[in-house]
Write an enzyme that holds these catalytic residues in place. Sequence first.
Site, PDB file in Angstrom:
ATOM      1  N   CYS A 110       0.868  -0.961  -0.065  1.00  0.00           N
ATOM      2  CA  CYS A 110      -0.036   0.103  -0.013  1.00  0.00           C
ATOM      3  C   CYS A 110       1.044   1.259   0.104  1.00  0.00           C
ATOM      4  O   CYS A 110       1.862   1.384  -0.855  1.00  0.00           O
ATOM      5  CB  CYS A 110      -0.842  -0.082   1.329  1.00  0.00           C
ATOM      6  SG  CYS A 110      -2.165   1.105   1.297  1.00  0.00           S
ATOM      7  N   ASP A 125      -8.673  -3.499  -7.754  1.00  0.00           N
ATOM      8  CA  ASP A 125      -8.118  -2.565  -6.890  1.00  0.00           C
ATOM      9  C   ASP A 125      -9.052  -1.242  -6.949  1.00  0.00           C
ATOM     10  O   ASP A 125      -9.001  -0.763  -8.065  1.00  0.00           O
ATOM     11  CB  ASP A 125      -6.783  -2.275  -6.911  1.00  0.00           C
ATOM     12  CG  ASP A 125      -6.196  -1.498  -5.785  1.00  0.00           C
ATOM     13  OD1 ASP A 125      -6.754  -0.631  -5.255  1.00  0.00           O
ATOM     14  OD2 ASP A 125      -5.056  -1.845  -5.462  1.00  0.00           O
ATOM     15  N   HIS A 159      -7.700  -4.523  -3.539  1.00  0.00           N
ATOM     16  CA  HIS A 159      -6.491  -3.626  -2.732  1.00  0.00           C
ATOM     17  C   HIS A 159      -6.327  -4.526  -1.535  1.00  0.00           C
ATOM     18  O   HIS A 159      -7.271  -5.014  -0.935  1.00  0.00           O
ATOM     19  CB  HIS A 159      -6.705  -2.197  -2.572  1.00  0.00           C
ATOM     20  CG  HIS A 159      -5.813  -1.561  -1.843  1.00  0.00           C
ATOM     21  ND1 HIS A 159      -4.776  -0.901  -2.694  1.00  0.00           N
ATOM     22  CD2 HIS A 159      -5.364  -1.394  -0.731  1.00  0.00           C
ATOM     23  CE1 HIS A 159      -3.768  -0.416  -1.985  1.00  0.00           C
ATOM     24  NE2 HIS A 159      -4.189  -0.447  -0.762  1.00  0.00           N
TER      25      HIS A 159
END
Length: 229
Positions: A122, A171, A198
């Site tokens: 991330c 995502d 994600h």
Amino acid sequence: MGQFVDLTSADGFTVPAWVATPEGTPRGAVVVLQEIFGVNSHIRSVAERWAAQGYAAVAPAMFARVKPDVELGYSAQDMEDGIALKAQAEALPGAGVLPDIQAAIEHAAQLGGGKVGIVGFCWGGLLAWRAACELQGLSAALCYYGGGMTMGDEVKRQPRCPVLAHFGRRDHFITLDSVEAFGRAHPEVEIHLYDADHGFNCDQRGSYEATAAATAAERSQDFFARHLR
């Protein structure tokens, strides 16, 4: 089992880092960069897994300059808090948190006695990309769903070491179009797409996708085995 140690950045700032070491002589070292949730139990477990693979692992606390001892979960409130902390960290003057990552790389090199790789998730994926382009002492970089690395000026950066990037096709933070454009701009970067959202690597999140995580882990291990020899 690892433990927290204090590292000293070039500007004298003290940054805590979770350090996990393997049994026997390390085959190299890995710096692990957190999501927006701090060096929490998931990130510590990632470090432990790399140690089990034979690498000395160092996970620096990337929020230390804005707030100490951050360890968040994955609730809506945790997400809100993490986003705010990331904004504060990104707004830091000068090189921001990069000196803390450099300190982690140097400590990892001392522990591992050989080459150093970096892996981030991330926000940490974005930081791993920046580290691969800007910092010294890295032999390979892994970026898991690096938020922002496929956008704007980040795409203009040029890596100094081999890079492998994992993205999810579903995502909702990183568009597939931006990933494809990033790939065209950086044919030297090895990119893999997964039928996942994600955060698919984190087994504490609702977006965890076991098959994608396992495949990405195998590719990541092979990547480091090639470049950290």
